[in-house]
Design a protein around this motif. Structure first.
Motif, short mmCIF file in Angstrom:
data_model
loop_
_atom_site.label_atom_id
_atom_site.label_comp_id
_atom_site.label_asym_id
_atom_site.label_seq_id
_atom_site.Cartn_x
_atom_site.Cartn_y
_atom_site.Cartn_z
N THR A 147 -1.22 57.44 37.02
CA THR A 147 -2.03 57.56 38.24
C THR A 147 -2.12 59.04 38.62
O THR A 147 -1.10 59.73 38.65
N PRO A 148 -3.33 59.55 38.87
CA PRO A 148 -3.55 61.00 39.00
C PRO A 148 -2.63 61.71 39.98
O PRO A 148 -2.03 62.72 39.65
N PHE A 149 -2.49 61.17 41.22
CA PHE A 149 -1.75 61.98 42.19
C PHE A 149 -0.24 61.82 42.07
O PHE A 149 0.51 62.66 42.55
N SER A 150 0.20 60.77 41.40
CA SER A 150 1.64 60.66 41.14
C SER A 150 2.11 61.85 40.30
O SER A 150 3.19 62.41 40.50
N THR A 151 1.26 62.23 39.34
CA THR A 151 1.59 63.39 38.49
C THR A 151 1.65 64.66 39.31
O THR A 151 2.55 65.49 39.16
N ARG A 152 0.71 64.81 40.23
CA ARG A 152 0.70 66.02 41.08
C ARG A 152 1.92 66.05 42.00
O ARG A 152 2.49 67.10 42.25
N LEU A 153 2.28 64.88 42.53
CA LEU A 153 3.48 64.78 43.36
C LEU A 153 4.70 65.22 42.56
O LEU A 153 5.51 66.03 43.03
N LEU A 154 4.83 64.72 41.38
CA LEU A 154 5.99 65.03 40.54
C LEU A 154 6.04 66.52 40.20
O LEU A 154 7.11 67.14 40.24
N LYS A 155 4.89 67.09 39.92
CA LYS A 155 4.84 68.53 39.61
C LYS A 155 5.28 69.36 40.82
O LYS A 155 5.99 70.37 40.66
N SER A 156 4.89 68.93 42.04
CA SER A 156 5.30 69.67 43.24
C SER A 156 6.81 69.65 43.41
O SER A 156 7.42 70.66 43.79
#
Length: 629
Positions: free
Chosen positions: A520-529
């Motif tokens: 899921t796109p924003f889960s990846t962004r959350l994890l990167k943050s």
């Protein structure tokens, strides 16, 4: 709103009418709707109580008494007398003949073929075309004309509109005629609507104070009028000069008039406040056309008039917020209100907090409340329980999340578009005389109260929130917020750390499965943050590190690699294009850290096995190979 004096209804009919008044703020018509009042059959029509003012031949008092149930309890006799009476009225015989045809025409089960429907419509038209004006005010005959309008051609509808010319005010104030008028507006042509608006012009203020007429004016304004016609209708509320000399004042704005003459400004203000007051007392506070008139008033209102408006509206504040005009009025009054007045407004909004926050327009009212009310303790006491109960729904709602994003990030352009920011800044400017607290201090105080509540709720519901992109995005803003973390006590910081650990565990498992959150796109962004320990600044193209939040960055990255990715699975993470950038983020964070030596060593050991072919289209893997060189 008091019932019309010339009408007498049975108790049951009156109760039904009053129920409609409460539940239906307008008489909107859809092409698939049943004809209004079509639920009664022709047999049942005859049981409706006789109206005062209908033609009764002299000497027929005993028949009328019997029809009203005063002289006889014999129901069959009553119906017989009532039929005889109906036939004696003007066009009585024609109405009875038309009703027999109409019963066939309105049949919907099974649906009539178009050719049969057209044939029946033509038969009704031939009988009724010279008597339209006699039919429209009778409860049964009016429904016949409604059906005729619904199934007629454009030319025939225009003929009906012309036949009723001169009677539209009477229709608008009739219990039955208003339904036909709305049908004509719904199905009518542009020219037909203009004719009706022109005829009603000059009477709109009077109609707004009328039980039936107010609903017609509201429908006309909201559903059928063009922008120019709306402006024409609103100018009528300025006063008689603008109502009767319509063409001379076409295109005129309120600001233009008030700038030229203080005397005219005072007259317009007096007319507007008079119409608004009378309409509110009649129960029309929720009408959009009234909100438009209120917006005209608050544009020119002085301090005394603002006080009068707040006094008039504070108990009905929740009825303003569902329209753009009403929300503007509510925000303006909130911004200009005193502390005491704001307390009254908050009290009236308390029971409506959930709908207020999730409404597109009401949402701005709630944010304006956060921007202008200095008593942050009162705000929290008023809405805390409601927020706690509904926070998950708010976070997953595109409007509902905005007040909480404001607390976290102020009016960040990432979430507040320029037009919304412009509107909110306008209310901030208005509040300078009545709001004494520094905006930053006010927001920090709100965050200190609502922030721990956010952490607590998210800690329990993170799995639900991570299923939606906007939920994962909101969690990211919470976990990477220095200001929020500073507001937490030791117990709350422990909850914060537990939340970080819980989110990491969510990503444990086989990443080849479609259900894995890495896809899921924003889960990846959350994890990167969380791995990078900061927020990505898109303008400067770099990560902005956090200064207060503990447990992110190197500690999180090291733990995530050891417990979630694992050396045995790292190649799978790299060769999967949805997760490859997570490994890149781990490398950026751990490459020069003492805790990252084993991670870098593991990467170099599998370097040759990384799939960087064009067919894989894995840009993360390709970038990682370059970094390892």
């Amino acid at each position: 709103m008091a019932p019309v004096a010339s009408k007498k209804r049975s108790v049951k009919s009156q109760e039904k009418s009053e129920e409609k008044t409460v539940k239906k703020p307008r008489i909107s018509v859809d092409s698939s709707d049943e004809d209004n009042l079509d639920n009664l059959s022709a047999e049942e029509d005859e049981d409706v109580e006789i109206e005062d003012g209908e033609d009764v031949e002299e000497g027929d008092e005993s028949g009328a008494a019997a029809a009203k149930g005063e002289g006889s309890s014999n129901h069959g006799e009553q119906r017989k007398l009532l039929k005889e009476r109906k036939l004696q009225r003007r066009s009585g015989t024609e109405i009875q003949n038309i009703k027999h045809i109409w019963e066939k025409l309105r049949c919907k089960t099974p649906p009539l073929p178009k050719e049969i429907r057209d044939k029946l419509s033509n038969e009704i038209w031939e009988i009724a075309k010279d008597k339209i004006a006699d039919l429209v005010l009778k409860h049964d005959a009016s429904r016949i004309v409604q059906t005729l309008v619904k199934y007629s051609t454009k030319d025939r509808r225009d003929q009906i509109v012309l036949a009723l010319k001169g009677k539209y005010y009477v229709l608008a104030t009739s219990s039955y005629g208003k339904y036909l008028l709305v049908k004509l507006l719904h199905y009518g042509s542009k020219n037909s609507r203009q004719l009706i608006i022109n005829e009603l012009h000059g009477n709109l203020r009077k109609l707004m104070r009328h039980r039936e007429g107010a609903y017609v004016v509201e429908d006309l304004f909201v559903l059928y009028a063009t922008n120019d016609q709306r402006q024409q209708m609103i100018r009528e509320f300025w006063g008689s000069e603008y109502a009767y000399f319509r063409d001379e004042h076409s295109g005129l704005t309120l600001e233009d008039v008030c700038a030229k003459s203080v005397e005219k400004r005072n007259i317009i203000a007096r007319n507007l406040i008079g119409t608004i007051t009378a309409s509110v007392e009649k129960g029309s506070t929720g009408f959009q056309i009234l909100h438009a008139a209120m917006r005209e008033m608050v544009k020119i209102a002085d301090a005394k008039e603002i006080d009068e408006m707040i006094e008039l509206l504070h108990e009905q504040f929740a009825e303003l917020v569902h329209t753009p005009e009403g929300a503007d009025v509510a925000c303006t009054l909130m911004a200009k209100a005193t502390a005491k007045q704001r307390k009254l407004i908050l009290k009236s909004l308390k029971a409506h907090g959930e709908k207020l926050i999730k409404n597109e327009h009401g949402n701005l009212v709630f944010i304006t409340l956060l921007l202008t009310v200095d008593d942050t303790v009162l705000i929290y006491r008023t809405f805390a329980d409601m927020v706690k109960e509904n926070l998950v729904d708010f976070i997953l709602d595109k409007y509902g999340r905005r007040p909480f994003l404001y607390m976290l990030l102020s009016l960040d352009g990432k979430y507040f578009n320029p037009l919304v920011k412009k509107e909110l800044n306008k209310y901030i400017e208005m509040s300078h005389e009545t709001s004494k607290k520094d905006p930053l201090v006010r927001r920090q105080q709100l965050l200190s109260k609502f922030g721990p509540l956010m952490v607590s709720v998210i800690n329990k519901e993170y799995s639900t929130l991570l299923e939606e992109n906007i939920g994962a995005q909101f969690i990211s803003e919470v976990l990477t917020n220095d200001a929020l973390y500073k507001q937490l006590d030791d117990k709350q910081k422990k909850q914060f750390e537990d939340l970080i650990n819980s989110i990491a565990i969510v990503f444990k498992g086989d990443i080849t499965e479609e259900e894995h959150p890495i896809h899921t796109p924003f889960s990846t962004r959350l994890l990167k943050s969380l791995i990078q320990g900061g927020k990505w600044n898109n303008k400067e193209r770099k990560v902005e590190p956090l200064h207060s939040v503990e447990g992110l960055g190197v500690p999180f990255a090291s733990k995530f690699y050891d417990e979630i990715v694992d050396s045995s699975n790292v190649l799978s993470w790299i060769n999967n294009k949805d997760s490859s950038f997570i490994i890149v983020a781990l490398f950026d964070t751990l490459n020069n850290a003492d805790d990252g030596k084993q991670f870098v060593k593991d990467l170099k050991a599998i370097k040759k096995e990384i799939d960087i072919t064009e067919e894989s289209n894995n840009k993360g893997a390709q970038l990682l190979v370059k970094l390892l060189k």
